[in-house]
Design an enzyme around this catalytic site. Structure first.
Site, PDB file in Angstrom:
ATOM      1  N   ASP A 117      18.848  10.864  20.684  1.00 45.42           N
ATOM      2  CA  ASP A 117      19.536   9.918  20.526  1.00 45.42           C
ATOM      3  C   ASP A 117      20.570  10.031  20.177  1.00 45.42           C
ATOM      4  OD1 ASP A 117      18.302   8.189  18.125  1.00 45.42           O
ATOM      5  OD2 ASP A 117      19.859   8.030  18.623  1.00 45.42           O
ATOM      6  N   LYS A 125      26.859   1.571  19.910  1.00 45.06           N
ATOM      7  CA  LYS A 125      27.615   1.922  19.059  1.00 45.06           C
ATOM      8  C   LYS A 125      28.960   1.663  20.251  1.00 45.06           C
ATOM      9  CE  LYS A 125      25.339   3.914  15.631  1.00 45.06           C
ATOM     10  NZ  LYS A 125      25.754   2.959  14.077  1.00 45.06           N
ATOM     11  N   TYR A 173      17.452   8.760  11.745  1.00 42.33           N
ATOM     12  CA  TYR A 173      17.014   7.061  11.629  1.00 42.33           C
ATOM     13  C   TYR A 173      17.357   6.762  13.564  1.00 42.33           C
ATOM     14  CZ  TYR A 173      17.662   1.882  11.086  1.00 42.33           C
ATOM     15  OH  TYR A 173      17.843   1.019  11.410  1.00 42.33           O
TER      16      TYR A 173
HETATM   17  P1  KE4 Z   1      20.873  -0.183  16.265  1.00 39.38           P
HETATM   18  O1  KE4 Z   1      19.899  -1.137  16.010  1.00 39.38           O
HETATM   19  O2  KE4 Z   1      21.604  -0.806  14.927  1.00 39.38           O
HETATM   20  O3  KE4 Z   1      22.408  -0.663  17.507  1.00 39.38           O
HETATM   21  O4  KE4 Z   1      20.942   1.611  16.610  1.00 39.38           O
HETATM   22  C1  KE4 Z   1      20.496   1.826  15.625  1.00 39.38           C
HETATM   23  C2  KE4 Z   1      20.748   3.331  15.345  1.00 39.38           C
HETATM   24  C3  KE4 Z   1      20.021   4.152  15.987  1.00 39.38           C
HETATM   25  N1  KE4 Z   1      20.187   5.453  16.697  1.00 39.38           N
HETATM   26  C4  KE4 Z   1      20.513   6.225  15.626  1.00 39.38           C
HETATM   27  C5  KE4 Z   1      21.439   7.436  15.435  1.00 39.38           C
HETATM   28  C6  KE4 Z   1      22.062   5.237  14.353  1.00 39.38           C
HETATM   29  O5  KE4 Z   1      22.616   5.447  14.239  1.00 39.38           O
HETATM   30  C7  KE4 Z   1      21.019   3.726  14.729  1.00 39.38           C
HETATM   31  C8  KE4 Z   1      21.845   2.800  13.401  1.00 39.38           C
HETATM   32  N2  KE4 Z   1      22.965   3.366  12.650  1.00 39.38           N
HETATM   33  C9  KE4 Z   1      22.532   2.806  11.578  1.00 39.38           C
HETATM   34  C10 KE4 Z   1      24.257   3.541  10.486  1.00 39.38           C
HETATM   35  N3  KE4 Z   1      23.540   4.471  10.200  1.00 39.38           N
HETATM   36  C11 KE4 Z   1      23.197   1.181  11.884  1.00 39.38           C
HETATM   37  C12 KE4 Z   1      23.841   0.335  10.570  1.00 39.38           C
HETATM   38  C13 KE4 Z   1      23.260  -0.387   9.924  1.00 39.38           C
HETATM   39  O6  KE4 Z   1      21.752  -0.664  10.463  1.00 39.38           O
HETATM   40  O7  KE4 Z   1      23.426  -1.528   9.132  1.00 39.38           O
END
Ligand code: KE4
Length: 430
Positions: free
Chosen positions: A240, A268, A145
């Site tokens: 990523d 994060k 993701y």
């Molecule tokens: P954000 O747009 O949510 O800040 O980041 C997206 C993203 C991109 N790349 C990786 C490897 C990620 O894990 C994420 C976001 N992680 C999820 C939890 N696995 C966010 C939690 C959520 O969607 O509420």
């Protein structure tokens, strides 16, 4: 018996005015068969919900809270920054400082741009890779993701996997037809596609340690093959590291596996709990980003001084000698405990760990890909989640997420977690 009355009342109201009652789908706890608890406060490894129930937290805001919640140094830095205002929409010293810290920590990053989320970071890195190479095809991997940008919502992990939706309505085929998704850890499939289409591949984007299908490490040599093949065909390799950056090592997964990607994405931890993303890499590539180059990307709150201050304070703390050794040892104790109670109770669990990231899968088979992860018993996972919550352990509400251990978790809290796991597993597997 714990009461969830105020959380339930808040959730009913939230569902009337916010889609699904949440501002991010996975928080709705739909796959674990119960309504979410509303969190009111958090300190160290502990969070407290609206009804006053306390939990040992292994979500850590999905990764950012590597120090634990409300760390004094981060709070002081935010307070200090607040004294000077909140947002200027102009360059500040703090964003130069954080950019410098990222570049010092990650040798492959020679230049970096701040954004406001991981999604923005990966979306911008993909646009940059396409602009730099003049090519369109993107390769990603099933179960990974990378945020919710249109071209990456293909066979995605995290909330997309949790809700078991193939992609998303509203994403035109025209946008995703240039995106190829391949099985994670399947080098042969990747080599075959590169042999056929490598000259048209703008970039390969991967979670170097997959944390959005549960926790799946790269198999030995897999990342090296991505690096060799992308170099051979002139495609860019994008790591990523939104989740793994500053998590599995101060230099990220690329330090752990000694791979030099062309671009890296962060989020994060670099924001210390405030909204920050970043993308960076080779200077000759980053020079194509506006206003230095033609690839446009912008953001009103990018480099926000309060968020920069939180990120700077966080990185200053975690780069202290011994920090990663400490959280590694804590996480190893937790993983060992999960494996022990799995054997003791006869529960079919597979426990994967990289650094302070842990995946607990409800399957007795090894989990090295998204297909493996999807063989997990989701009903038993849901029961486990509910029982652990009742026992004061706050886990990610999805089989397709990773647990995070912070610098604030103590051995006693780990041992308490393992005892709760043993009791819960006995109730499920008896
Ligand atoms: P954000 O747009 O949510 O800040 O980041 C997206 C993203 C991109 N790349 C990786 C490897 C990620 O894990 C994420 C976001 N992680 C999820 C939890 N696995 C966010 C939690 C959520 O969607 O509420």
């Amino acid at each position: 018996m714990r009461s969830y009355q105020l959380s339930n009342t808040l959730f009913q109201r939230a569902k009337e005015i916010i889609p699904g009652g949440v501002n991010s789908p996975v928080r709705a706890c739909r796959s674990v068969g119960r309504d979410p608890v509303f969190i009111r406060s958090a300190f160290g490894p502990m969070i407290k919900d609206a009804d006053g129930n306390e939990y040992i937290d292994y979500v850590g805001s999905w990764g950012p809270m590597i120090l634990g919640h409300s760390h004094p140094a981060v709070r002081r830095a935010i307070a200090e920054a607040l004294d000077h205002g909140t947002s200027f929409g102009a360059p500040t010293e703090l964003e130069v400082e954080l950019a410098g810290m990222i570049i010092d920590a990650v040798p492959s990053v020679q230049m970096v741009r701040m954004v406001n989320s991981g999604t923005e970071a990966t979306m911008s890195a993909i646009r940059l890779a396409r602009g730099f190479t003049g090519r369109n095809i993107i390769i990603k991997f099933d179960g990974c993701y990378h945020g919710h940008a249109d071209m990456l919502l293909v066979s995605a992990g995290s909330g997309v996997a949790t809700l078991n939706i193939p992609g998303s309505p509203g994403v035109p085929d025209a946008v995703t037809r240039h995106t190829i998704s391949l099985p994670y850890n399947n080098a042969d499939a990747f080599i075959a596609v590169m042999k056929r289409s490598g000259a048209d591949v703008a970039a390969v984007i991967i979670e170097p340690v997959a944390g959005n299908m549960g926790l799946v490490p790269p198999e030995p040599g897999f990342l090296d093959i991505l690096r060799e093949q992308t170099a051979q065909y002139g495609s860019l390799l994008i790591f990523d590291e939104v989740m793994t950056g500053f998590r599995v090592a101060y230099g990220g997964a690329q330090a752990l596996y000694s791979i030099t990607p062309d671009l890296s994405c962060f989020g994060k931890i670099v924001g210390g709990g405030l909204p920050v993303g970043a993308y960076g890499g080779r200077k000759d590539i980053m020079a194509h980003v506006a206003p230095q180059g033609p690839v446009y990307q912008a953001g009103t709150l990018s480099g926000n001084p309060i968020a920069m201050a939180a990120g700077i304070a966080t990185l200053k703390e975690i780069r202290q000698p011994g920090f990663y050794e400490k959280i590694e040892n804590t996480a190893a104790r937790l993983a060992k405990g999960f494996r022990h109670v799995s054997e003791k109770t006869g529960a079919d669990l597979t426990v994967n760990r990289v650094g302070s990231m842990i995946g607990v899968f409800f399957t007795g088979q090894p989990v090295n890909s998204y297909d493996d992860a999807r063989k997990s018993d989701l009903n038993r996972f849901a029961s486990y989640y509910q029982k652990m919550l009742e026992k004061g352990v706050y886990l990610p509400p999805s089989q397709f997420e990773a647990l995070f251990v912070s610098g604030a978790h103590t051995e006693n809290q780990i041992d308490e977690t393992i005892r709760a796991a043993e009791t819960s597993l006995k109730e499920i597997f008896d």
